[in-house]
Design a protein around this motif. Sequence first.
Motif, mmCIF file in Angstrom:
data_model
loop_
_atom_site.group_PDB
_atom_site.id
_atom_site.type_symbol
_atom_site.label_atom_id
_atom_site.label_comp_id
_atom_site.label_asym_id
_atom_site.label_seq_id
_atom_site.Cartn_x
_atom_site.Cartn_y
_atom_site.Cartn_z
ATOM 1 N N PRO A 166 -12.424 -1.497 16.190
ATOM 2 C CA PRO A 166 -13.764 -0.916 16.198
ATOM 3 C C PRO A 166 -14.833 -1.699 16.964
ATOM 4 C CG PRO A 166 -13.168 -1.661 13.992
ATOM 5 C CD PRO A 166 -11.967 -1.850 14.860
ATOM 6 N N SER A 167 -14.587 -2.944 17.284
ATOM 7 C CA SER A 167 -15.593 -3.745 17.977
ATOM 8 C C SER A 167 -14.924 -4.701 18.957
ATOM 9 C CB SER A 167 -16.412 -4.553 16.963
ATOM 10 O OG SER A 167 -17.240 -5.484 17.616
ATOM 11 N N ALA A 168 -15.540 -4.885 20.106
ATOM 12 C CA ALA A 168 -14.993 -5.797 21.112
ATOM 13 C C ALA A 168 -14.886 -7.226 20.579
ATOM 14 C CB ALA A 168 -15.850 -5.759 22.369
ATOM 15 N N SER A 169 -15.780 -7.611 19.683
ATOM 16 C CA SER A 169 -15.776 -8.980 19.158
ATOM 17 C C SER A 169 -14.524 -9.276 18.325
ATOM 18 C CB SER A 169 -17.028 -9.230 18.323
ATOM 19 O OG SER A 169 -17.023 -8.380 17.180
ATOM 20 N N LEU A 170 -13.855 -8.242 17.852
ATOM 21 C CA LEU A 170 -12.671 -8.453 17.015
ATOM 22 C C LEU A 170 -11.446 -8.881 17.809
ATOM 23 C CD1 LEU A 170 -13.115 -5.423 14.613
ATOM 24 C CD2 LEU A 170 -13.692 -7.824 14.198
ATOM 25 N N THR A 180 -16.485 -4.190 28.237
ATOM 26 C CA THR A 180 -17.234 -3.059 27.697
ATOM 27 C C THR A 180 -18.658 -3.454 27.344
ATOM 28 O OG1 THR A 180 -16.496 -3.480 25.440
ATOM 29 C CG2 THR A 180 -15.189 -1.953 26.738
ATOM 30 N N ALA A 200 -12.010 -4.952 26.315
ATOM 31 C CA ALA A 200 -13.105 -5.250 25.392
ATOM 32 C C ALA A 200 -14.110 -6.211 26.022
ATOM 33 C CB ALA A 200 -12.558 -5.835 24.093
ATOM 34 N N PRO A 219 -21.771 -3.581 24.887
ATOM 35 C CA PRO A 219 -21.889 -3.601 23.425
ATOM 36 C C PRO A 219 -22.599 -2.333 22.924
ATOM 37 C CG PRO A 219 -23.303 -5.278 24.430
ATOM 38 C CD PRO A 219 -22.526 -4.638 25.532
ATOM 39 N N PRO A 220 -22.368 -1.959 21.663
ATOM 40 C CA PRO A 220 -22.958 -0.732 21.118
ATOM 41 C C PRO A 220 -24.477 -0.623 21.297
ATOM 42 C CG PRO A 220 -21.315 -1.592 19.613
ATOM 43 C CD PRO A 220 -21.494 -2.607 20.712
#
Length: 112
Positions: free
Chosen positions: A31-35, A88, A85, A90-91
């Motif tokens: 769900p998130s690039a940071s993961l 990309t 990721a 960020p949201p």
Amino acid sequence: VSALFAFGRATDAVKPARQIASAGQGGLGLPSASLYAPRNGTLAAAYRGHVARTLNVTNALGADATDADFAAAADAVFDFEARLAAATKPPAELRDPFGLLHPTALSALQNA
């Protein structure tokens, strides 16, 4: 999971009465690039395991594939998604319609 790119139509941020063609980044498996950053973290290991099981149950690597083959393929998928990721937006940046606005003439796209 979305494809590498998302194509569709959107409301023009400058002229809201007008619909325009849009192209943007697709989705990621997590769900998130940071993961993706802690490659050896618990979540990353669980995700790679999920990808390996999915490849196995769909017979994606063929009937002769071993657990090691599925693990190696899952590592490759994870590494590919991690590179995506990193590239990309960020949201928070995706919520700014003017930050995403890059009008391009159709003729310029046809000649690209």
